[in-house]
Design a protein around this motif. Structure first.
Motif, PDB file in Angstrom:
ATOM      1  N   VAL A  61      -7.670 -27.976   4.983  1.00  0.00           N
ATOM      2  CA  VAL A  61      -7.094 -26.619   4.992  1.00  0.00           C
ATOM      3  C   VAL A  61      -8.208 -25.572   4.900  1.00  0.00           C
ATOM      4  O   VAL A  61      -8.166 -24.537   5.573  1.00  0.00           O
ATOM      5  CB  VAL A  61      -6.085 -26.458   3.825  1.00  0.00           C
ATOM      6  CG1 VAL A  61      -5.633 -25.017   3.694  1.00  0.00           C
ATOM      7  CG2 VAL A  61      -4.876 -27.372   4.050  1.00  0.00           C
ATOM      8  N   GLY A  65      -9.019 -22.850   7.586  1.00  0.00           N
ATOM      9  CA  GLY A  65      -8.975 -21.460   7.146  1.00  0.00           C
ATOM     10  C   GLY A  65     -10.230 -20.689   7.519  1.00  0.00           C
ATOM     11  O   GLY A  65     -10.187 -19.478   7.744  1.00  0.00           O
ATOM     12  N   ILE A 114      -1.277 -25.621  10.833  1.00  0.00           N
ATOM     13  CA  ILE A 114      -1.796 -25.502   9.457  1.00  0.00           C
ATOM     14  C   ILE A 114      -2.463 -24.142   9.266  1.00  0.00           C
ATOM     15  O   ILE A 114      -2.322 -23.501   8.224  1.00  0.00           O
ATOM     16  CB  ILE A 114      -2.786 -26.650   9.148  1.00  0.00           C
ATOM     17  CG1 ILE A 114      -2.039 -27.988   9.194  1.00  0.00           C
ATOM     18  CG2 ILE A 114      -3.458 -26.458   7.794  1.00  0.00           C
ATOM     19  CD1 ILE A 114      -2.925 -29.212   9.109  1.00  0.00           C
ATOM     20  N   TYR A 115      -3.145 -23.708  10.303  1.00  0.00           N
ATOM     21  CA  TYR A 115      -3.764 -22.375  10.243  1.00  0.00           C
ATOM     22  C   TYR A 115      -2.684 -21.320  10.000  1.00  0.00           C
ATOM     23  O   TYR A 115      -2.838 -20.448   9.145  1.00  0.00           O
ATOM     24  CB  TYR A 115      -4.498 -22.090  11.559  1.00  0.00           C
ATOM     25  CG  TYR A 115      -5.095 -20.701  11.612  1.00  0.00           C
ATOM     26  CD1 TYR A 115      -6.404 -20.474  11.158  1.00  0.00           C
ATOM     27  CD2 TYR A 115      -4.368 -19.619  12.088  1.00  0.00           C
ATOM     28  CE1 TYR A 115      -6.955 -19.204  11.185  1.00  0.00           C
ATOM     29  CE2 TYR A 115      -4.912 -18.344  12.107  1.00  0.00           C
ATOM     30  CZ  TYR A 115      -6.203 -18.140  11.663  1.00  0.00           C
ATOM     31  OH  TYR A 115      -6.737 -16.873  11.684  1.00  0.00           O
ATOM     32  N   LYS A 116      -1.600 -21.416  10.759  1.00  0.00           N
ATOM     33  CA  LYS A 116      -0.527 -20.421  10.637  1.00  0.00           C
ATOM     34  C   LYS A 116       0.044 -20.390   9.223  1.00  0.00           C
ATOM     35  O   LYS A 116       0.291 -19.328   8.670  1.00  0.00           O
ATOM     36  CB  LYS A 116       0.605 -20.739  11.624  1.00  0.00           C
ATOM     37  CG  LYS A 116       0.338 -20.265  13.038  1.00  0.00           C
ATOM     38  CD  LYS A 116       1.567 -20.514  13.887  1.00  0.00           C
ATOM     39  CE  LYS A 116       1.375 -19.984  15.294  1.00  0.00           C
ATOM     40  NZ  LYS A 116       2.523 -20.309  16.157  1.00  0.00           N
ATOM     41  N   LYS A 117       0.238 -21.568   8.681  1.00  0.00           N
ATOM     42  CA  LYS A 117       0.870 -21.670   7.364  1.00  0.00           C
ATOM     43  C   LYS A 117       0.063 -20.948   6.290  1.00  0.00           C
ATOM     44  O   LYS A 117       0.615 -20.307   5.406  1.00  0.00           O
ATOM     45  CB  LYS A 117       1.006 -23.155   6.994  1.00  0.00           C
ATOM     46  CG  LYS A 117       1.574 -23.414   5.599  1.00  0.00           C
ATOM     47  CD  LYS A 117       3.055 -23.161   5.570  1.00  0.00           C
ATOM     48  CE  LYS A 117       3.631 -23.405   4.186  1.00  0.00           C
ATOM     49  NZ  LYS A 117       5.021 -22.996   4.095  1.00  0.00           N
ATOM     50  N   HIS A 118      -1.246 -21.047   6.396  1.00  0.00           N
ATOM     51  CA  HIS A 118      -2.086 -20.523   5.314  1.00  0.00           C
ATOM     52  C   HIS A 118      -2.770 -19.207   5.640  1.00  0.00           C
ATOM     53  O   HIS A 118      -3.308 -18.562   4.749  1.00  0.00           O
ATOM     54  CB  HIS A 118      -3.165 -21.557   4.952  1.00  0.00           C
ATOM     55  CG  HIS A 118      -2.586 -22.811   4.380  1.00  0.00           C
ATOM     56  ND1 HIS A 118      -2.295 -22.945   3.045  1.00  0.00           N
ATOM     57  CD2 HIS A 118      -2.203 -23.975   4.977  1.00  0.00           C
ATOM     58  CE1 HIS A 118      -1.779 -24.153   2.836  1.00  0.00           C
ATOM     59  NE2 HIS A 118      -1.713 -24.786   3.988  1.00  0.00           N
ATOM     60  N   ASN A 119      -2.758 -18.829   6.908  1.00  0.00           N
ATOM     61  CA  ASN A 119      -3.583 -17.677   7.276  1.00  0.00           C
ATOM     62  C   ASN A 119      -2.885 -16.589   8.075  1.00  0.00           C
ATOM     63  O   ASN A 119      -3.543 -15.642   8.499  1.00  0.00           O
ATOM     64  CB  ASN A 119      -4.810 -18.167   8.066  1.00  0.00           C
ATOM     65  CG  ASN A 119      -5.612 -19.185   7.288  1.00  0.00           C
ATOM     66  OD1 ASN A 119      -6.305 -18.847   6.338  1.00  0.00           O
ATOM     67  ND2 ASN A 119      -5.460 -20.450   7.659  1.00  0.00           N
ATOM     68  N   LYS A 124       3.357 -17.557   6.745  1.00  0.00           N
ATOM     69  CA  LYS A 124       3.680 -17.508   5.309  1.00  0.00           C
ATOM     70  C   LYS A 124       5.132 -17.105   5.092  1.00  0.00           C
ATOM     71  O   LYS A 124       5.804 -17.619   4.199  1.00  0.00           O
ATOM     72  CB  LYS A 124       2.752 -16.513   4.610  1.00  0.00           C
ATOM     73  CG  LYS A 124       1.319 -17.025   4.454  1.00  0.00           C
ATOM     74  CD  LYS A 124       0.419 -15.935   3.910  1.00  0.00           C
ATOM     75  CE  LYS A 124      -1.031 -16.394   3.877  1.00  0.00           C
ATOM     76  NZ  LYS A 124      -1.965 -15.308   3.614  1.00  0.00           N
ATOM     77  N   ASP A 134       2.462 -27.329   6.433  1.00  0.00           N
ATOM     78  CA  ASP A 134       1.360 -27.662   5.543  1.00  0.00           C
ATOM     79  C   ASP A 134       0.724 -28.983   5.983  1.00  0.00           C
ATOM     80  O   ASP A 134       1.325 -29.748   6.738  1.00  0.00           O
ATOM     81  CB  ASP A 134       1.862 -27.761   4.097  1.00  0.00           C
ATOM     82  CG  ASP A 134       0.853 -27.147   3.131  1.00  0.00           C
ATOM     83  OD1 ASP A 134      -0.357 -27.186   3.459  1.00  0.00           O
ATOM     84  OD2 ASP A 134       1.265 -26.620   2.097  1.00  0.00           O
ATOM     85  N   TYR A 135      -0.466 -29.227   5.477  1.00  0.00           N
ATOM     86  CA  TYR A 135      -1.143 -30.487   5.754  1.00  0.00           C
ATOM     87  C   TYR A 135      -0.376 -31.634   5.103  1.00  0.00           C
ATOM     88  O   TYR A 135       0.063 -31.526   3.962  1.00  0.00           O
ATOM     89  CB  TYR A 135      -2.570 -30.433   5.187  1.00  0.00           C
ATOM     90  CG  TYR A 135      -3.311 -31.740   5.298  1.00  0.00           C
ATOM     91  CD1 TYR A 135      -3.894 -32.123   6.493  1.00  0.00           C
ATOM     92  CD2 TYR A 135      -3.403 -32.598   4.199  1.00  0.00           C
ATOM     93  CE1 TYR A 135      -4.553 -33.334   6.599  1.00  0.00           C
ATOM     94  CE2 TYR A 135      -4.069 -33.809   4.298  1.00  0.00           C
ATOM     95  CZ  TYR A 135      -4.637 -34.170   5.505  1.00  0.00           C
ATOM     96  OH  TYR A 135      -5.288 -35.377   5.608  1.00  0.00           O
TER      97      TYR A 135
END
Lengths: 494, 227
Positions: A61, A65, A114-119, A124, A134-135
């Motif tokens: 992640v 990120g 995964i990028y979308k989920k956290h960044n 979000k 998520d991963y």
């Protein structure tokens, strides 16, 4: 544990200053690459640290990120894919097997989601609705197959209406795998051998010298005169760097180069290096920038030591791409006291000026040219090989599509070096190229790339096609006129 | 003769939607897009340090114009109807947005038969294209494999929006006016979070594509007969 794994364990890589004290991944679980056929896996187990469990999820992640702080373009790749499906229709791997895991957009989504989920705000806020996730524990093990199924040919990029270059995302995926110690052993070994020995074959100095002597003898037999292949000549203007395959496996390309220099009266103006005779650089394929630079640096030093004015690159697409397009002046090694020229550019120019003459009857068979992706889509050397082929062959035929629209041979991105996915390369990634070659009815396929040559040679053998595979200068070598006469040799299968 | 919509006697919610909410949504979208563009621009642009093999400017121009040149790409040369689908669908979206912001103050002028037929024609075709795209996304395994709920949701909603545009064009029913503007307003709020916002990134990506491939001499592609 296999001998290979023990060896790898002894050369534990350092990542970001922290010693990754983990075992190399073991090859234990079979991987299914072709329906009904189980193959030796590339890599399946996560490396274990001896001291404490590794936070793989955090590393993955975090690495993903980091994209948001990197170059603008990769950030846009992460935030935009309209899922139109165009990339899949243009992908040689997906053509061979239309499974989800070979779909370029789906593969890029492994990272993008995964990028979308956290960044991203949308990820979000809306999560799965916009494809954010998520991963999942241990999913990187599956990534190995996904990211090492992509040939990185960039064909999908040139057709994407948005302009997403999935090969860049693939390389990012491979870089993450490399940091985790999950690079397939076959690939890792090529990098290690190259760093240890200076060439990807691990060939010794003796083997190189023997090959050079053999080639000089061959040329003496062909033309009745001494045509030298100078080695380690300081002060030579041209420092010739071929892929090692063009010295040891497909040496006619090197005789072609030697003959060109001879005819032009430049016999004393060029040299090879007995220490560095392989421009191949697999750091490009594993996503490991440190290895790529480490592999590259000796060539720069050698060119400077020899006092060369021209780093004269052979028929190797990715080597030329790295030297010409990535080894940026002032960025990697500062200003360079030499220019970088590809042998095909040089030879084509001399043909156009009428300085090289040929007896086309020496190459009467139908021949075709496969555009290596690195030359076609990353360096634009597409007309030069055709100029050489048309000048030296009687019956040159095009494959369609070609040039920047060409289809990958199926061995790109370093895949051709991976014998553990041989079946996969023969039946899936190389399927489209096989069709293209059959359509030409050619009896000889030229490819200006050692990886392509290996893949194509194996393809012809696997599919029992009576088609020879070689380089561009190979054809030139057979028909170039030296003192008004072409080579005497007739049988090139010996 | 169908009844005519009386713009002076709209339901309070319809009035609020058409004259207020609609613009608040627009303002929200503008702010969201501004933030997005700012977040892209603040990142470093990729740099090519090596000597260029081609012409950047021509290549960037080529990269942008590829959108309007289906003959330039093998994929669209072989499937020209897909390009027409793409072009009509996107033009219809632009017309739909223009209508949403023009109709509240120019509704009288937009009652002319040519304007009504034009709207109905392009919205109708776009709705059909939307249905065909939806069918393709559902029935084709390769499309299903890469689709997110957002992909289906956007396509369904846009298709319905186009359909409501057909019905709303003659301005005969408050129901269709409400439907059309409700969806238009929802989109303005939702678009910054959905894949529809791709057009914000598109110029950056095409610019980079042109610059990168232009640097390497790959763009503009040379047209070779038969290639």
């Amino acid at each position: 544990m296999s001998e290979r794994n023990v060896r790898a364990e002894e050369t534990v890589p350092e990542h970001d200053g922290e010693k990754a004290a983990q075992a190399r991944p073991g090859d234990t679980t079979p991987r299914k690459m072709v329906p009904g056929k189980e193959e030796t896996p590339v890599v399946v187990d996560l490396p274990k640290t001896e001291r404490e469990p590794r936070d793989v999820a955090g590393e993955v992640v975090g690495a993903i990120g980091a994209i948001k702080d990197g170059p603008r373009v990769l950030k846009t790749y992460m935030e935009t894919c309209v899922k139109c499906g165009t990339c899949a229709t243009q992908c040689p791997v997906y053509f061979g097997d239309p499974s989800k895991k070979y779909n370029p957009a789906a593969r890029s989504d492994l990272i993008r989601s995964i990028y979308k989920k956290h960044n991203t705000r949308s990820g979000k806020l809306l999560g799965g609705l916009v494809g954010a996730r998520d991963y999942e524990d241990r999913e990187v093990e599956e990534w190995v197959e996904h990211f090492y199924s992509c040939t990185g040919c960039r064909r999908c990029a040139t057709f994407c209406p948005m302009g997403i270059d999935n090969s860049v995302i693939t390389r990012k995926g491979r870089a993450i795998l490399d940091k985790l110690g999950l690079t397939p052993d076959t690939m890792k070994r090529v990098v290690e051998i190259s760093l240890e020995t200076g060439n990807t074959d691990g060939a010794t100095l003796e083997a190189f010298k023997a090959a050079i002597e053999f080639l000089e003898e061959e040329m003496r037999d062909e033309h009745g005169i001494d045509i030298k292949i100078p080695v380690d000549v300081e002060g030579a203007e041209y420092f010739y760097v071929p892929p090692s395959g063009d010295v040891l496996v497909n040496p006619e390309a090197t005789t072609g180069i030697a003959k060109v220099f001879y005819v032009l009266g430049l016999q004393d103006k060029w040299t090879m290096s007995s220490r560095l005779f392989d421009g191949a650089n697999y750091g490009l394929f594993t996503g490991d920038d440190k290895s790529m630079k480490a592999d590259n640096e000796p060539y720069i030093k050698e060119a400077k030591r020899l006092g060369a004015k021209v780093l004269f690159m052979g028929e190797c697409g990715h080597a030329y791409r790295i030297m010409k397009m990535m080894m940026e002046p002032g960025k990697w090694w500062g200003d360079l006291p030499f220019e970088i020229v590809n042998c095909m550019e040089f030879t084509a120019e001399k043909i156009l000026t009428g300085e090289l003459q040929f007896d086309k009857s020496k190459n009467p068979q139908p021949v075709t040219y496969h555009d290596p992706c690195n030359f076609g889509r990353s360096c634009n050397i597409v007309e030069e090989p055709r100029i050489i082929m048309e000048a030296s062959c009687q019956d040159f035929r095009e494959m369609y599509p070609n040039r920047g629209d060409n289809w990958c041979c199926g061995g790109g991105g370093g895949l051709s070096a991976m014998d553990d996915i041989y079946e996969f390369r023969m039946t899936i990634t190389g399927k489209k190229k096989m069709e293209q070659i059959r359509d030409t009815d050619a009896k000889y396929v030229a490819a200006a790339c050692s990886n392509c040559k290996r893949q194509l040679t194996q393809l012809m053998e696997y599919h029992k096609e009576d088609v020879a595979v070689g380089g561009v200068h190979d054809m030139l070598s057979r028909s170039i006129l030296i003192n008004g006469k072409a080579a005497e040799r007739v049988n090139y299968d010996d | 003769m169908p009844a005519e919509l009386n713009w002076h006697e709209l339901m309070p919610f319809t009035h609020l939607l058409v004259h207020n909410l609609h613009y608040i949504a627009l303002a929200f979208m503008v702010v969201a897009y501004t933030i997005k563009i700012w977040s892209i621009l603040k990142k470093p642009a990729a740099r090519e340090g090596t000597p260029a093999k081609g012409d950047h400017k021509k290549a960037i121009q080529y990269s942008f114009l590829l959108l309007a040149r289906p003959d330039e790409m093998e994929s669209t040369r072989k499937q020209w109807y897909r390009w027409i689908e793409f072009a009509v669908f996107h033009v219809a979206m632009a017309v739909g947005i223009a209508v949403a912001f023009t109709m509240p103050w120019a509704h009288e002028a937009m009652k002319g038969s040519f304007i009504v037929y034009f709207q109905q024609g392009i919205f109708g075709i776009a709705a059909l294209i939307g249905i065909s795209r939806l069918v393709r996304r559902i029935t084709r395994a390769d499309m299903r494999a890469i689709s997110t709920p957002d992909d289906y949701f956007c396509l369904i909603l846009l298709t319905l929006w186009m359909g409501s545009g057909v019905m709303n064009a003659p301005q005969t029913s408050e129901f269709w006016l409400l439907s059309y503007f409700s969806m238009a307003t929802f989109f303005l709020f939702y678009v910054p979070f959905s894949k529809i916002s791709h057009y914000i990134c598109w110029p950056f990506m095409r610019y980079y594509m042109g610059k990168h491939f232009g640097h390497r001499g790959v763009y503009p592609k040379k047209r070779i007969a038969g290639a």
